[in-house]
Each structure stands twice: as C-alpha cells, then as structure tokens.
Enzyme design. Sequence first.
Site, short mmCIF file in Angstrom:
data_model
loop_
_atom_site.label_atom_id
_atom_site.label_comp_id
_atom_site.label_asym_id
_atom_site.label_seq_id
_atom_site.Cartn_x
_atom_site.Cartn_y
_atom_site.Cartn_z
N GLY A 175 0.76 -1.23 -0.11
CA GLY A 175 -0.06 -0.02 -0.12
C GLY A 175 0.90 1.17 0.10
N ASN A 180 -6.88 3.35 10.05
CA ASN A 180 -6.50 2.15 10.41
C ASN A 180 -6.21 1.96 12.04
OD1 ASN A 180 -4.26 4.44 9.91
ND2 ASN A 180 -2.92 2.93 10.73
N GLN A 210 -7.23 -0.96 4.65
CA GLN A 210 -8.17 -1.42 5.60
C GLN A 210 -9.49 -1.83 5.24
OE1 GLN A 210 -7.07 -2.36 8.49
NE2 GLN A 210 -5.01 -1.29 8.85
N SER A 244 -3.32 -3.81 0.14
CA SER A 244 -2.06 -4.47 0.50
C SER A 244 -2.44 -5.75 0.91
CB SER A 244 -1.55 -3.66 1.68
OG SER A 244 -0.10 -4.36 2.04
N ALA A 245 -1.93 -6.77 0.46
CA ALA A 245 -2.50 -8.23 0.31
C ALA A 245 -2.49 -8.83 2.08
CB ALA A 245 -1.62 -9.26 -0.39
N HIS A 246 -1.33 -8.29 2.86
CA HIS A 246 -1.34 -8.79 4.13
C HIS A 246 -2.41 -8.47 5.29
CE1 HIS A 246 0.58 -5.39 6.62
NE2 HIS A 246 0.76 -5.04 5.36
N THR A 272 11.01 -7.04 -12.15
CA THR A 272 10.24 -8.35 -12.37
C THR A 272 9.05 -8.78 -11.24
OG1 THR A 272 12.24 -9.23 -13.21
CG2 THR A 272 10.48 -10.59 -12.45
N CYS A 314 2.64 0.83 12.87
CA CYS A 314 3.70 1.63 12.45
C CYS A 314 4.15 2.57 13.66
CB CYS A 314 3.33 2.49 11.43
SG CYS A 314 2.54 1.53 10.15
#
Length: 377
Positions: free
Chosen positions: A71, A152, A180, A200-202, A238, A328
């Site tokens: 993100g 968040n 979120q 963001s995937a996590h 890549t 964070c």
Amino acid sequence: METIYLDNAATTPMLPEVIDTITSTMQTVYGNPSSTHQIGRKSRSLVETARKNIAKCLNATANEIVFTAGGSEADNLILRNAVVNLGITTIISSKIEHHAVLHTIESLVEEFKITVNWVDLDENGKVDYKHLEELLKQTNDKKLVSLMYVNNEIGNILDVKKVSDLCIANNTLFHSDAVQAVGHFPIDVQQNPIDFFVASAHKFHGPKGVGFAYIKRGFGIQPILHGGEQERGARAGTENIHSILGMEKALEIACKKMQQESEYIQQLKSYFINKLKTNFEGIQFNGLSEDSNQSSYIILNVRFPKEYSMLLFNLDLKGIAVSGGSACQSGSNKGSHVLNTIINENEAKKTSVRFSFSKLNTKEEIDYTIKTLKQIL
C-alpha cells in the site's frame, strides 16, 4: 501459555490455502513473465489471470490494476503522479491519514511547493463534509482529495459515495488509501467511482510485500521505479509472481465469504465491547470505533481511564498481541498522531489500545483477554 493475536489491523496471518498456492507455484512456476519462451509465457499468463480476478472482485477492469510491493508504494505512485503527471497543484486531505499519505504529501510540498488544505474533523475524527465542499469550491486550482477509506487506528469509515459525488461535482480527482477496506468491505468502482485507491495483501490474510494500485482507466501513469517496462510501464521490476498469486487467492476467499465473515467478526467485537463496559469503569472508545455502522468491524480503539505505561508489555507477557495506536507507531515515543489530533492533551495521556480482530479469533480468546486485563489492571 496461550497466544492471542488481536492485532489484525497491523497484519493478518496467512491462510493455509494462500500458503499452499504460494509454495506450490514456487515449485512449478519459475519463469520470468517478461521472457518470450513458453516457461516465461506461463508465468505471464498466471500474473495476468490474477490481475483479471482481482479486478473482477472490485468490478474494475484488469488494465486498471498495477501490482506493487504494498500500500505505501501504491500511495506514493498515485500521489506523485497526481502532481508530476496530472498537474495537481492542491491536495485536500486530513491530519489523521496513514503516514504513507502524510509523509508523501510532505515530500511533494517540499519538492513542488503544492498547496495542502486540511479538512476539518470532529472530536471523533469524522470528516466535516460541509467543510470539504467549501475547500473544493475555494479556488479553481487542479485538485486531488486524498482521504482513507477506513482509518487504520480508530476504524472510522469514510462516506466514499458522498466524497466521490462532491469530487465529481467539483471536477476534482479522488484518491483513497483503502488498505483497511479491500477484502473486508464490498468495493464496486462502478457504483463509487473513485479515481485511485490502494490495497495491501497482508491486511486480508495474504502475503506481505505485495499489493496493488487501482488507477481508473484513462489516466496515464509514469513510474517512480525505473528500469523496465513491467506493469505496462507503470512499475519497473520483475513481478513478484508467487506473492501476486497468493494475493489473488486471499482476495478470492475474502470476496466469496465477506458477508458471513464480517457478521462473525462484528459479533466478536460487540461481545468484547460489552465485556469491557461491564468489567471496567471509565472505559471510552476512540473515534467511532464503538459504532457498528460507522466503523470497521475489525478495529476497536479503547481508551482506559488513566495511564498504564506497561499495559502493552504486560499483555504481551500474557501472550496477547495488540497495538497502541497503529503498528507503525507502536515504537514511537510521540504517541499516535491520530489520537493527538482528535482528543485533548489530557485524554491523549491516558493509555489507548487498538484491538483488531479477524475470522480466526474466537469468543474464548475474548474471554481470556478480559480476564487478563482484569488481572493486570
């Protein structure tokens, strides 16, 4: 010792299905997607299928999805392009955005001398939409609004439809940090025409280090990472094939089970709120995090009646993982910039803890957490 993970707004555990997808493709998919031979073409096909499936979940088109490392990179890509490539001279945002947005705006102000207007917030951190409209009408500058979909730290949900409508009516672009929200709330870019958002995937049980930017069709994007023509020239490097496929699987599961799982998690959150109120006098909830209609079902930000300087540490010793504000900020001695913005100095000195839930949590874990809090406090 029991381990209770209640920090799901920071990151979520990967699902077994996601891990299986990643490990199996690591064994069988090793070609560079930019290679023209059949091994490379196989990798390219899987990446592009993932792009289509992710777009489908959002009612978007595949060419509107740009894969990134998460993100924060996606926010940087969009905001920098808005100024450098799209001619934006004024950004309207709030002081409780994620630092991926706030620090990027600070950098753009220093580098390009753009104007930043901060929208007013009430004592719960809710956007003053009337003031937002006034800011939109203030000048004829080319503007972009950047407001996060779900905060968040305090879980407040933005009225995305209202902001979209205001932006359209005032010929203004709209960017949202939706980290979120994606995978937790239904997002349909046809119904709510956001110009740009990030994921963001996590945050939805996928792997770390991968995410995407949604960039509405028609906007040309210049890369901030140079060196190759990957991602249709929008991002060199890549592609992180296995993580992209893991993200695809995680979002597929999230979209398929969203209603069922959101109801379950909301029940856990409501149960926790009731237990807190019953067992602790003077408990307050920061932002709108207590409100089931105006906040994320995942996040509950609790303000205790006084300062308990060792609370997070003592919870950790008991096997309970939580955050003070955002992950964070947990290592910062400045405290939460979100809470420092919306509550007064005396209240900000009290200990606030962000508990955040997932479908993997149980009622028994909530009971254990309440029991532990009673022992500590």
